[in-house]
Each structure stands twice: as C-alpha cells, then as structure tokens.
Design an enzyme around this catalytic site. Structure first.
Site, PDB file in Angstrom:
ATOM      1  N   ASP A   1       0.780  -1.241   0.088  1.00  0.00           N
ATOM      2  CA  ASP A   1       0.091  -0.064  -0.078  1.00  0.00           C
ATOM      3  C   ASP A   1       0.948   1.356  -0.003  1.00  0.00           C
ATOM      4  O   ASP A   1       0.232   2.326   0.408  1.00  0.00           O
ATOM      5  CB  ASP A   1      -1.086  -0.031   1.319  1.00  0.00           C
ATOM      6  CG  ASP A   1      -1.726  -1.104   1.300  1.00  0.00           C
ATOM      7  OD1 ASP A   1      -2.465  -1.675   0.528  1.00  0.00           O
ATOM      8  OD2 ASP A   1      -1.482  -1.865   2.364  1.00  0.00           O
TER       9      ASP A   1
ATOM     10  N   SER B   1       2.317   6.709   0.811  1.00  0.00           N
ATOM     11  CA  SER B   1       1.619   5.875   1.599  1.00  0.00           C
ATOM     12  C   SER B   1       0.279   6.116   1.272  1.00  0.00           C
ATOM     13  O   SER B   1      -0.455   7.192   1.397  1.00  0.00           O
ATOM     14  CB  SER B   1       1.988   6.493   3.018  1.00  0.00           C
ATOM     15  OG  SER B   1       0.948   5.489   3.892  1.00  0.00           O
ATOM     16  N   ARG B   2      -0.346   5.071   0.680  1.00  0.00           N
ATOM     17  CA  ARG B   2      -1.580   5.315   0.011  1.00  0.00           C
ATOM     18  C   ARG B   2      -2.556   5.178   0.921  1.00  0.00           C
ATOM     19  O   ARG B   2      -3.923   5.772   0.526  1.00  0.00           O
ATOM     20  CB  ARG B   2      -1.869   4.002  -1.112  1.00  0.00           C
ATOM     21  CG  ARG B   2      -0.910   4.161  -2.068  1.00  0.00           C
ATOM     22  CD  ARG B   2      -1.273   3.227  -3.430  1.00  0.00           C
ATOM     23  NE  ARG B   2      -0.254   3.546  -4.273  1.00  0.00           N
ATOM     24  CZ  ARG B   2       0.859   2.462  -4.326  1.00  0.00           C
ATOM     25  NH1 ARG B   2       0.566   1.468  -3.557  1.00  0.00           N
ATOM     26  NH2 ARG B   2       1.936   2.654  -5.011  1.00  0.00           N
ATOM     27  N   VAL B   3      -2.586   4.764   2.099  1.00  0.00           N
ATOM     28  CA  VAL B   3      -3.655   4.781   3.020  1.00  0.00           C
ATOM     29  C   VAL B   3      -3.333   5.318   4.271  1.00  0.00           C
ATOM     30  O   VAL B   3      -4.470   5.689   5.053  1.00  0.00           O
ATOM     31  CB  VAL B   3      -4.201   3.233   3.265  1.00  0.00           C
ATOM     32  CG1 VAL B   3      -5.017   2.593   2.078  1.00  0.00           C
ATOM     33  CG2 VAL B   3      -3.072   2.533   3.677  1.00  0.00           C
TER      34      VAL B   3
END
Ligand code: ATP
Ligand code: MG
Length: 522
Positions: free
Chosen positions: A339, A364-366
């Site tokens: 992610d 950091s995608r989330v």
C-alpha cells in the site's frame, strides 16, 4: 524427468523385496535422488502440496512439486542421513509451528524452533504456516496510526495499523535501521513485533537482537531467523512462520507489527529451490508463481473490524534494489502488492541526509487517514515545500543572483531537511514531532543558522518538556492543536528561539527577514 536404468532397477528390486501392495505404496515412496536439500521421490501418489513427509532417519521434508510420477520435496532438517532408495512416508499434515506468548523475547528458526540460549519453549498451541487471508467482510479501512517515531515518515508518509508499507533501496541505505527503529518505538504502545531475518549474516542478526535488548524492545518482540547459513527451505518458510506467529496475536485482538528483512533474499531462496526441483524458470529465472508467493504472504497483513474482534497486522517488507533499479522483477512485484513505498536513495544517504527517505517519490496510499490531527495540522505543506526546494536547488546551482522568494524557499528547505535528520535508535514521540513541525511551519527556524538546526531542535524539546509540560500534556490528550494551545505553544517556542539565538556567539541576525523586529514583538 527421466530415470536412470539403475535407479529403476533399484526401485523394482525394492518393490519385489517388500511385496508391497499398490495401495500401500501410495502412502509411502522411495527416494530417487537427494541433492542440495531437494529430494525427488517415486510413489506417494496421494501426496498433497505443502504436506509434511517423514524420512527413515526421522527427519522431515515438505512437498513442493507434484509431477506425474515424481514428487519433489525439500528437506527441513539439516544434515539428514538419507540416500537414494530410502523409504519416505506421508504424514497427512501440513507444516505447523508453535505460537503464543511463550515466543515473546525469543529467537526461533524458520520452523519456529527456539535457537537462542533460553529455556525450552512452552508451546500450548500450533498453527499451520499457510493460512487463507481474512476476506473483505472481516476487514476495515486503516484508521489508526502505526507510529514509526521517525519524523520524516510520520509527517510525510504516515503508516497505519494494518497497512503494508514497503521499504526499498540499495544495500546499506538504512532499510533495516528504519524497521528496527519502528520496533523500538512500539515500547509501551501495546504492539507485539515479529522481525523475520532472511538470508542475513548471523552477526547482523545478533547485533539487531543486542540493540533491541538495549532498548527493552525484546520483551514484546519475536525474532524469526533463517540466516544465510541455513538451507533455502528454511529461508523460504521463515516469513510464513513469522506471519503465523503474528496471526495468533491478531486473533486475540492485538496489534502486531511484522518486518520481513528482506524479501529479495526470500525470492532468491525460492528460486534456488525451484531450480533444484527443475521447475521451469521464468523472468530473471524466478519460477512463475513468485508473485503469488509474496502476495499470499502480504495479504495476511490486515485490519480486522470490531465485529470480528479487531486486531491488526502491519507489515513492513524490505526489498533490496541494485543500482536503484525498481523496475526489476521482484521490486515491481512487491511494489504492486503493498500500500505504499518508502524509497531510500544513495545520494541522500551519502550526503548525510539520514534516514535517506526520498519524500518526492515515497508514498503511503492509506496512511494519511490514520495520522493524528495534530500532525496533519502542521505537516500539510511539508512535502510541497521540499519538492519546491529540490526543484529550485537544481537550477540555483547555475546562477548566483537569486530573487528574494527563491532565496526564502531555498533557505527554508535547507533547514527543514536538517530538522528531518534523525539518528538511529532515537524515535520521536508524536507530540514532540508536532512541536518540531510547528517550529518549521511558523518559520521560527529561519532565525537559526542551518548548521545549528539539529542542536536547536534537541534543546527546544528539552526546554519544552521542562517549561511547557502542561501545554504538552494538553496536546497529548486531544492529539490536536486547538487555537488556544497552539498560541501557548508558539509563545514558548518563540521565546526559546530568541534565547537560543542569544547564546550563539557573533549572532548577526538571520539569513533573511528582520530578526530585530521579531525579537521586539516577542
Ligand atoms: P543492508 O543492505 O546491508 O541490509 P541496510 O539498507 O539495511 O543495509 P542499515 O544496515 O540499516 O542499512 O544501515 C546501514 C548503515 O547506516 C549502518 O551502519 C547504520 O548504522 C547506518 N545508519 C542507518 N540509519 C542511520 C541514521 N538514521 N543515522 C545514522 N546512521 C544510520
Ligand atoms: Mg539491512
């Protein structure tokens, strides 16, 4: 797979001697060849993939390939005394390892057996090392921070509990350091940690254990070590052993952090085994299922919803690149499974900018959902400011005459980078991080000469802990900067800034702006 004439005759002779009925032969087989911890077996028609096998000398192996008339298996024990023609038995079970709190503070091998000098492991429960990852109905989105204690990461590339964040970079760029610091920072935060060392030197693992002990971090940590001197199958199994240990705690509703250091070596171990089993090589000679190998491992990192007991597993896989080539097979695979990525770059590391996280390309995608409000408030523009700095820095090298705005961006960027430098084993508390970032956001750092920024930061925190305890506690309680508390914190920070400049010999104001006016106002 062709059998040699003498092998066939040996098998036939054995069969005649033992008068085996064909049904019985299905449950046992005969070794055709043994080499480099890989065994080819005739018979075992009913063997299952991943099944545990017993050899005549009481050692064990695991089935890894099923072909028409040969079963390929890997040996799990070292120095087995088996040879061609020996009998192999099915066990009907898969590889299981001991799990539970007994493992805290311990070092185990890739099969979950204790290898430290501690007492015998008191295992109450076993788990199979392969498990299906929890389905979507059990999961919820990441919404709590997993604090790394590393300012540049927590501020710009925050990681959430249940996230999978890849640490990727060339050799000796501080990859392990980030993972170890994150483990050390979990002290007192009720997060159990598992550190899986794959294909590393024994001495490196010993050093890590030593450091974790020094920082009281072994109490909540388990080390799974399959070092370079171990057989490829152990290195292959180690991450699965690690995640199974983590899953036991997760099922109890706990938060767990797991580090795989590193998956490049894991892939190499798997490639070695596959080639010995004569499976067809694919891209970069890795077997075709190498992607599945890592995806089924990383899918087991998860944030479980309340209805199903909560519990999280955050995974920090590490990948080593060659000459920063992230388009190689294994890096691209793992990038697409995780992610987000923390890219560590040689240039930054060598120029002393450590941790060498490149904020421009790291993502950091989330995790930003998980950041606490206070940090969000003071870090919003940080990534952009650094991007502007890098852009201007590149072409400012050609000209000496810079306009004022350009100069301001450059001076600010330089100081922010100094603020983000952080030594190993010195994780920063979230509230301290807020204060540091506030001093950057409010441009207090512009009054400080760049080379003194590190000292300024450290003394500012000490000063704040002493004189601003009540303010600190209030921010800690709300995890946010309300207007009132922000004004109070800022007043203290400004006063400290002026005191600090007063202690600098021959302080000549500042690099830009009017210090006299600032000093008068505060
Ligand atoms: P390898 O590829 O060998 O596994 P690595 O990428 O894991 O290396 P580390 O072993 O973590 O890198 O760090 C390399 C060296 O840099 C070590 O000597 C370590 O002490 C040093 N180092 C790492 N991070 C920092 C830091 N933040 N400040 C100062 N030194 C650091
Ligand atoms: Mg390392």
């Amino acid at each position: 797979m062709s059998l040699k004439i003498d092998e066939i005759s040996a098998i036939i002779k054995q069969q005649i001697k033992q008068h085996k009925q064909s049904t019985e032969l299905k449950e046992q087989g005969i070794i055709i060849s043994v080499a480099d911890s890989v065994v080819l077996i005739y018979g075992l028609d009913n063997a299952l993939l991943g099944e545990l096998l017993n050899f005549s000398d009481n050692t064990t192996g695991m089935v890894l390939s099923l072909e028409e008339d040969v079963v390929g298996a890997v040996l799990l024990d070292e120095n087995p005394e088996i040879k061609e023609g020996d009998v192999v038995y099915r066990t009907g079970t898969v590889v299981e390892i001991g799990v539970g709190d007994a493992l805290l503070g311990r070092i185990v091998n890739g099969l979950g057996q204790a290898i430290d000098s501690g007492p015998k492991l008191k295992i109450k429960k076993n788990r199979p090392i392969e498990a299906i990852a929890p389905g979507v109905m059990y999961r919820e989105t990441v919404n709590e921070p997993l604090e790394t204690g590393i300012l540049s990461i927590d501020a710009m590339i925050p990681i959430g509990k249940g996230q999978r964040e890849l640490i990727v970079g060339d050799r000796q760029t501080g990859k392990t350091a980030i993972a170890i610091d994150t483990i050390i920072n979990q002290k007192g935060k009720n997060v159990n940690c598992v550190y899986v060392a794959i294909g590393q030197k024994n001495s490196s693992v010993a050093q890590i254990v030593q450091k974790l002990k020094e920082h009281d971090a072994m109490e909540y940590t388990t080390i799974v070590a399959a070092t370079a001197s171990k057989l490829a199958p152990q290195q292959y199994l180690a991450p699965y052993t690690g995640i199974s240990i983590a899953e036991e705690w997760r099922e109890q509703g706990k938060d767990v952090l797991i580090v795989y250091d590193d998956l490049s070596k894991h892939a190499v171990a798997y490639r070695t085994m596959s080639l010995l089993l004569r499976r067809p090589p694919g891209r970069e000679a890795y077997p075709g299922d190498i992607f599945y190998l890592h995806s089924r491992l990383l899918e087991r990192a998860v944030k479980i919803n309340k209805k199903h007991g909560g519990g999280t597993i955050t995974a920090l896989p590490i990948i080593e690149t060659q000459a920063e080539d992230i388009s190689a097979y294994i890096p691209t695979n793992v990038i697409s499974i995780t992610d987000g990525q923390l890219f560590l770059v040689n240039d930054l590391f060598n120029s002393g900018q450590r941790p060498a996280v490149d904020s421009g390309i790291s993502v950091s995608r989330v995790g930003s959902e998980a950041q606490i409000k206070g940090i969000k408030q003071v870090s919003r523009s940080l990534k952009l400011e650094l991007a502007q700095y890098r852009e201007l820095q590149a072409f400012s090298q050609f000209g000496s005459d810079l306009d004022k705005d350009t100069k301001i961006i450059l001076e600010h960027g330089k100081r922010v980078l100094e603020l983000l430098k952080q030594e190993q084993y010195k994780p920063l508390n979230q509230i301290d991080q807020i204060l540091i970032l506030l001093s950057a956001q409010e441009r207090l750092i512009k009054w400080i000469p760049t080379e003194l920024i590190g000292e300024y930061r450290d003394r500012m925190l000490t000063n704040f802990h002493k004189k601003g305890k009540a303010i600190w506690d209030e921010i800690d309680q709300t995890k946010a900067l309300g207007d009132k508390v922000k004004a109070q914190a800022l007043a203290l920070l400004k006063k400290f800034t002026i005191d600090f400049t007063a202690s600098i010999p021959n302080y000549n104001g500042d690099s830009y702006g009017d210090f006299a006016e600032f000093a008068k106002e505060n």
